[in-house]
Design a protein around this motif. Structure first.
Motif, short mmCIF file in Angstrom:
data_model
loop_
_atom_site.label_atom_id
_atom_site.label_comp_id
_atom_site.label_asym_id
_atom_site.label_seq_id
_atom_site.Cartn_x
_atom_site.Cartn_y
_atom_site.Cartn_z
N ALA A 108 -13.83 10.26 -34.85
CA ALA A 108 -13.26 11.56 -35.23
C ALA A 108 -12.44 12.12 -34.08
CB ALA A 108 -14.37 12.54 -35.60
N SER A 109 -11.30 12.75 -34.40
CA SER A 109 -10.41 13.27 -33.36
C SER A 109 -9.47 14.30 -33.96
CB SER A 109 -9.58 12.11 -32.81
OG SER A 109 -8.42 12.58 -32.17
N GLY A 110 -8.98 15.21 -33.10
CA GLY A 110 -7.98 16.19 -33.52
C GLY A 110 -6.73 15.51 -34.06
N PHE A 116 -2.66 20.59 -38.48
CA PHE A 116 -1.78 20.53 -37.31
C PHE A 116 -0.53 19.73 -37.67
CE2 PHE A 116 -0.25 18.79 -33.27
CZ PHE A 116 -0.17 19.94 -32.51
N ARG A 117 -0.73 18.62 -38.37
CA ARG A 117 0.44 17.80 -38.81
C ARG A 117 1.31 18.60 -39.77
NH1 ARG A 117 0.18 15.04 -34.63
NH2 ARG A 117 -1.52 13.56 -34.48
N GLN A 118 0.68 19.41 -40.62
CA GLN A 118 1.49 20.22 -41.54
C GLN A 118 2.39 21.18 -40.75
OE1 GLN A 118 -0.18 22.05 -45.11
NE2 GLN A 118 -2.06 20.92 -44.75
N TRP A 218 0.76 25.13 -26.18
CA TRP A 218 -0.53 24.63 -26.69
C TRP A 218 -0.71 23.16 -26.32
CZ3 TRP A 218 -2.53 20.79 -29.68
CH2 TRP A 218 -3.93 20.88 -29.90
N ARG A 219 0.34 22.38 -26.52
CA ARG A 219 0.25 20.94 -26.21
C ARG A 219 -0.06 20.73 -24.73
NH1 ARG A 219 2.16 17.73 -30.42
NH2 ARG A 219 3.68 18.72 -31.78
N TYR A 220 0.59 21.53 -23.88
CA TYR A 220 0.37 21.39 -22.44
C TYR A 220 -1.07 21.73 -22.08
CZ TYR A 220 0.55 22.24 -17.47
OH TYR A 220 0.28 22.21 -16.13
N ARG A 221 -1.56 22.87 -22.59
CA ARG A 221 -2.94 23.26 -22.28
C ARG A 221 -3.95 22.25 -22.84
NH1 ARG A 221 -4.87 27.99 -20.56
NH2 ARG A 221 -6.60 26.59 -20.10
N HIS A 222 -3.64 21.71 -24.02
CA HIS A 222 -4.54 20.72 -24.62
C HIS A 222 -4.61 19.47 -23.74
CE1 HIS A 222 -5.29 17.26 -27.42
NE2 HIS A 222 -6.32 17.99 -27.75
N VAL A 223 -3.47 18.99 -23.29
CA VAL A 223 -3.49 17.75 -22.49
C VAL A 223 -4.19 17.99 -21.15
CG1 VAL A 223 -1.21 17.87 -21.38
CG2 VAL A 223 -2.18 15.68 -21.86
N THR A 236 -11.05 9.40 -28.82
CA THR A 236 -11.90 8.93 -29.92
C THR A 236 -11.06 8.52 -31.13
OG1 THR A 236 -12.20 11.28 -30.45
CG2 THR A 236 -14.03 10.17 -29.34
N GLY A 237 -9.84 9.07 -31.20
CA GLY A 237 -8.96 8.75 -32.34
C GLY A 237 -8.23 7.43 -32.16
N GLY A 238 -8.46 6.75 -31.02
CA GLY A 238 -7.90 5.41 -30.86
C GLY A 238 -6.62 5.36 -30.04
N SER A 239 -6.16 6.50 -29.53
CA SER A 239 -4.96 6.46 -28.70
C SER A 239 -5.37 6.25 -27.24
CB SER A 239 -4.17 7.78 -28.81
OG SER A 239 -4.72 8.75 -27.95
N SER A 240 -4.35 6.15 -26.37
CA SER A 240 -4.66 5.98 -24.94
C SER A 240 -5.18 7.28 -24.34
CB SER A 240 -3.40 5.51 -24.21
OG SER A 240 -2.38 6.47 -24.42
N GLU A 243 -2.62 9.93 -21.69
CA GLU A 243 -1.34 9.25 -21.52
C GLU A 243 -0.47 9.41 -22.78
OE1 GLU A 243 -0.26 4.91 -19.77
OE2 GLU A 243 -1.08 4.92 -21.79
N TYR A 244 -1.10 9.19 -23.95
CA TYR A 244 -0.37 9.40 -25.22
C TYR A 244 0.04 10.86 -25.36
CZ TYR A 244 -0.14 11.20 -29.94
OH TYR A 244 0.22 11.95 -31.04
N LEU A 245 -0.90 11.76 -25.08
CA LEU A 245 -0.61 13.19 -25.30
C LEU A 245 0.56 13.66 -24.43
CD1 LEU A 245 -4.28 14.45 -25.60
CD2 LEU A 245 -2.58 14.44 -27.44
#
Ligand code: HEM
Length: 264
Positions: A108-110, A116-118, A218-223, A236-240, A243-245
């Motif tokens: 499970a992952s954000g 968010f995608r919408q 938001w993206r900056y604070r999240h990363v 957990t969602g399978g990305s790196s 690094e991906y973010l």
């Protein structure tokens, strides 16, 4: 009470508080998992409200109500400030505290937040991969398919400017709404002209820049939160992971509104 009368509305019944409080179901007994669940649920509720308001902004632009659209955008921006500020709360959770329950999240992952995608789709960043992650017939899939085919906020804005008397080239008005919004010298020239002569609509443009900046914040604070909580570990969602973010940062939704600043 007569049979046909419904019970008096109370705080609890109106807000469905009992149901709401049933929705936090930790998968461990670890203290911090409750915070982790609540914060994500609160984000999802705000995402729902942001989408509700962005739909209104697009409707208002289509009805040539630029001032009302601007007013509604201000509400979205205020919500975005809260979304960014909320990161502070989760950052009180240390890496070791997160590790006490992280393995319970499995895959499970954000990453799988369809709302968010919408929001990304409304802002013009559409991807089939984001849709195909959700099974046929699910709420998430249906919502994303509808937003996939729909014009973006930028499209509604360009159509509005055309009706406001601006010379928006036909190619932009009938552009493929599935494609990302690419920078355009022609649109930039229109916007430079608008900023110099039209304070009312330039305010509307500024609110769109605020929205774009707010999402990037938001993206900056999240990363940064991810870096301090899991470092260079994969997600957990399978990305790196971080690094991906980092590749998602500094990608503006409305590139023309940023590009013109050098020419003003
Ligand atoms: C300890 C806190 C958090 C960590 C360690 C974390 C970690 C990650 C990681 C590593 C990713 C990349 C995808 C993956 O492989 O999983 C990701 C994506 C994402 N996370 Fe978080 N996250 C946290 C909190 C949150 C919160 C509170 C939200 C709010 C909804 C959130 C929303 C998202 C979204 C929307 C994405 C997709 C971003 C994109 O693809 O551009 N995350 N997260």
């Amino acid at each position: 009470m007569a049979e046909h009368e419904s019970p008096a509305v109370t705080y609890g019944s109106y807000l469905q508080v009992d149901q709401l409080l049933q929705l936090q179901q930790p998968r461990s007994d670890e203290h911090d998992e409750v915070l982790f669940i609540i914060i994500h649920q609160v984000y999802e509720l705000w995402f729902k409200e942001v989408l509700h308001e962005l739909d209104r902004v697009m409707r208002l632009l289509r009805a040539d109500k630029g001032d009302r659209a601007q007013h509604t955008l201000k509400r979205v921006l205020t919500i975005l400030k809260v979304l960014v500020a909320q990161v502070d709360i989760l950052e009180t959770m240390t890496p070791l505290e997160f590790l006490t329950f992280r393995n319970r999240l499995a895959a499970a992952s954000g990453f799988q937040s369809d709302q968010f995608r919408q929001i990304e789709f409304v802002l013009g960043a559409k991807s089939r991969a984001s849709i195909e992650r959700f099974g046929a017939g699910t709420r998430a899939r249906q919502a994303l398919e509808a937003r996939w085919a729909a014009p973006t906020l930028w499209d509604a804005f360009l159509q509005y400017l055309k009706r406001e008397g601006y010379d928006i080239p036909e190619a932009h008005l009938s552009r493929d709404v599935l494609a990302p919004v690419e920078p355009s010298a022609e649109i930039q020239q229109v916007l430079i002209d608008l900023y110099r002569k039209d304070p009312r609509n330039s305010e509307l443009c500024e609110r769109l820049v605020d929205l774009d900046e707010g999402m990037q914040e938001w993206r900056y604070r999240h990363v940064k939160m991810v870096e301090r909580t899991i470092g260079a570990k994969p997600g957990t969602g399978g990305s790196s992971g971080a690094e991906y973010l980092r590749t998602t940062l500094a990608k503006p939704a409305f590139p023309d509104l940023w590009a013109i600043r050098a020419s003003l």
